[in-house]
Design an enzyme around this catalytic site. Structure first.
Site, short mmCIF file in Angstrom:
data_model
loop_
_atom_site.label_atom_id
_atom_site.label_comp_id
_atom_site.label_asym_id
_atom_site.label_seq_id
_atom_site.Cartn_x
_atom_site.Cartn_y
_atom_site.Cartn_z
N CYS A 35 -70.51 -46.28 52.07
CA CYS A 35 -70.21 -47.63 51.56
C CYS A 35 -71.47 -48.20 50.89
O CYS A 35 -72.40 -48.62 51.58
CB CYS A 35 -69.74 -48.53 52.70
SG CYS A 35 -69.50 -50.25 52.20
N CYS A 72 -72.22 -51.83 51.64
CA CYS A 72 -72.71 -52.08 53.01
C CYS A 72 -74.17 -51.65 53.15
O CYS A 72 -74.97 -52.36 53.74
CB CYS A 72 -71.89 -51.29 54.04
SG CYS A 72 -70.12 -51.42 53.85
N ASP A 73 -74.50 -50.48 52.65
CA ASP A 73 -75.79 -49.86 52.99
C ASP A 73 -76.75 -49.71 51.81
O ASP A 73 -77.89 -49.26 52.00
CB ASP A 73 -75.55 -48.47 53.61
CG ASP A 73 -74.72 -48.58 54.89
OD1 ASP A 73 -74.85 -49.60 55.58
OD2 ASP A 73 -73.95 -47.65 55.19
#
Ligand code: NAP
Length: 304
Positions: A133, A136-137
Site C-alpha cells: 500500500c 500507507c507506507d
C-alpha cells in the site's frame, strides 16, 4: 443452537464499525474473525489519515481499540474461520471450523487481500521493505529509491504518488505495454525521477535486515540483473475474500460483492461493508462508515 440478531464476518474497521453501531442499537452481535482484529490496518505501522489521531496511530492498536469499543456495548468476538454460509431465507447459517451459528441478518466485512508475487521470502520481508500500500507506507521512503511492480492503474498511480516522495522510482512491468489508463501513462512520462523497466519480472528479494534490492529477469531473453532499492511496492491487484460465499451473491468481474452505498446485497438481510464491496475509495474511514450504514440497514431489516 447459538442464535444472534446480527453476525458480522470479518474483524477489520468495517466489521467493528458495524458491530459498534449494531450492539449500541440494542441488537445481539457476534463478530467472527479468523486471525487477529484490525484487518489490513495491521499491515500499516502508522495510520495518519484516520481523523482524531493527530499524531497517527499504529494499525494494530487502532484495530484493538475498535474491538474494545464494540465490546463495551455488548458485541462478542469469536475467533474462527468461516467455511461456508447459507445466506438465503430468514434463518442464516454460518458454518465455522468449530460450529454452526445462526443469525437473522449478516454483515459481510471480509475485506480484500493484496495479491502477492509469490516469492519464497515475501512474507518475511513484508513491512521491512516489501509493501502493498503506497499511500500507507510510502512516506517511509522519502528521498530513497523504491520500485513498484505492476502495470495497472494501481501500480501507475502508486508510482506517481511515490515519485513525489522518493528520489527515484522504478516501475517494473512484465510486458511492453501498460494496462493503466492513458491519462496516467502520460503523467508517468512527465516525471523526471520515474523509470519504467519493461518486460521485466522480480525473481528474488535481496535483503539483510531490511530489503536491499531485487533480482530481476528479462521476459525477452531471460537475462538476470540486480536492482538496488530501499522499498518494493507490490501493486498487482487485490483479491476480495468471498470464496466461502459459493456464488450465493452477485459479484462483479473482479469478485467484489455488488452493493451500493446502502450496503444491501442481492440477498435480503445480507449486507456488505468495507473493501469487499464495490466502491471507489477503499480506506479505513470509508470502511468504518460502511459498517455504520450496514448496521443501520440491518436494524431496519430486523425491525421490518
Ligand atoms: P489490475 O488492473 O488487475 O492490474 C494488475 C497489474 O498487475 C497488471 O498490469 C498485471 O500485468 C500485473 N500483474 C498481475 N499479476 C502479476 C504478477 N504475478 N507479476 C507481475 N505483474 C503482475 O489491478 P489494479 O491496478 O490493482 O486495479 C484494480 C482495479 O481498480 C482496476 O479496475 C483499476 O482500473 C481500478 N483502479 C482505478 C484507479 C483509478 O484511478 N481510476 C486506481 C487504481 C485502481 P498484465 O497487465 O500483464 O496483466
Amino acid at each position: 443452537m447459538k442464535q444472534y440478531d446480527i453476525i458480522v464476518i470479518g474483524g477489520g474497521p468495517a466489521g467493528y464499525g458495524a458491530a459498534l453501531y449494531a450492539a449500541r442499537g440494542g441488537w445481539s452481535v457476534l463478530v467472527i474473525e479468523k486471525m487477529s482484529v484490525g484487518g489490513q490496518m495491521t499491515l500499516t505501522h502508522t495510520i495518519d489519515n484516520y481523523p482524531g489521531f493527530d499524531q497517527g496511530i499504529d494499525g494494530w492498536e487502532l484495530g484493538e481499540r475498535m474491538q474494545k469499543n464494540a465490546h463495551r456495548f455488548g458485541a462478542e468476538t469469536l475467533y474462527a474461520t468461516v467455511l461456508s454460509a447459507q445466506l438465503a431465507g430468514e434463518d442464516k447459517q454460518i458454518v465455522t471450523d468449530g460450529e454452526i451459528l445462526h443469525a437473522k441478518a449478516v454483515i459481510l466485512a471480509t475485506g480484500a487481500e493484496p495479491r502477492l508475487l509469490g516469492l519464497p521470502n515475501e512474507q518475511t520481508w513484508s513491512g521491512r521493505g516489501v509493501h502493498y500500500c503506497a499511500h500507507c507506507d510510502g512516506r517511509f521512503y522519502q528521498n530513497k529509491t523504491v520500485a513498484v511492480v505492476g502495470g495497472g492503474n494501481s501500480a501507475v498511480t502508486d508510482a506517481l504518488y511515490l515519485s513525489h516522495l522518493a528520489s527515484k522510482v522504478y516501475l517494473i512491468h512484465r510486458r511492453d505495454a501498460l494496462r493503466a489508463d492513458r491519462v496516467y501513462q502520460q503523467r508517468l512520462d512527465q516525471q523526471q525521477n520515474l523509470e519504467i523497466l519493461w518486460n521485466t519480472t522480480v525473481e528474488e528479494l535481496l535483503a539483510e535486515e531490511q530489503l536491499t534490492g531485487v533480482r530481476l529477469q528479462s521476459t525477452l531473453d531471460g537475462t538476470s540483473s540486480v536492482l538496488s532499492c530501499d522499498g518494493l511496492f507490490v501493486s498487482i491487484g487485490r483479491k476480495p475474500i468471498t470464496e466461502f460465499l459459493d456464488s450465493q451473491l452477485a459479484l462483479n468481474e473482479q469478485g467484489y460483492i455488488i452493493a451500493d452505498e446502502s450496503t444491501r446485497t442481492s440477498l435480503d438481510g445480507v449486507f456488505a461493508a468495507g473493501d469487499v464491496r464495490t466502491k471507489d475509495l477503499r480506506q479505513v474511514v470509508t470502511a468504518v462508515a460502511d459498517g455504520a450504514v450496514a448496521a443501520h440497514q440491518a436494524g431496519e431489516y430486523l425491525t421490518r
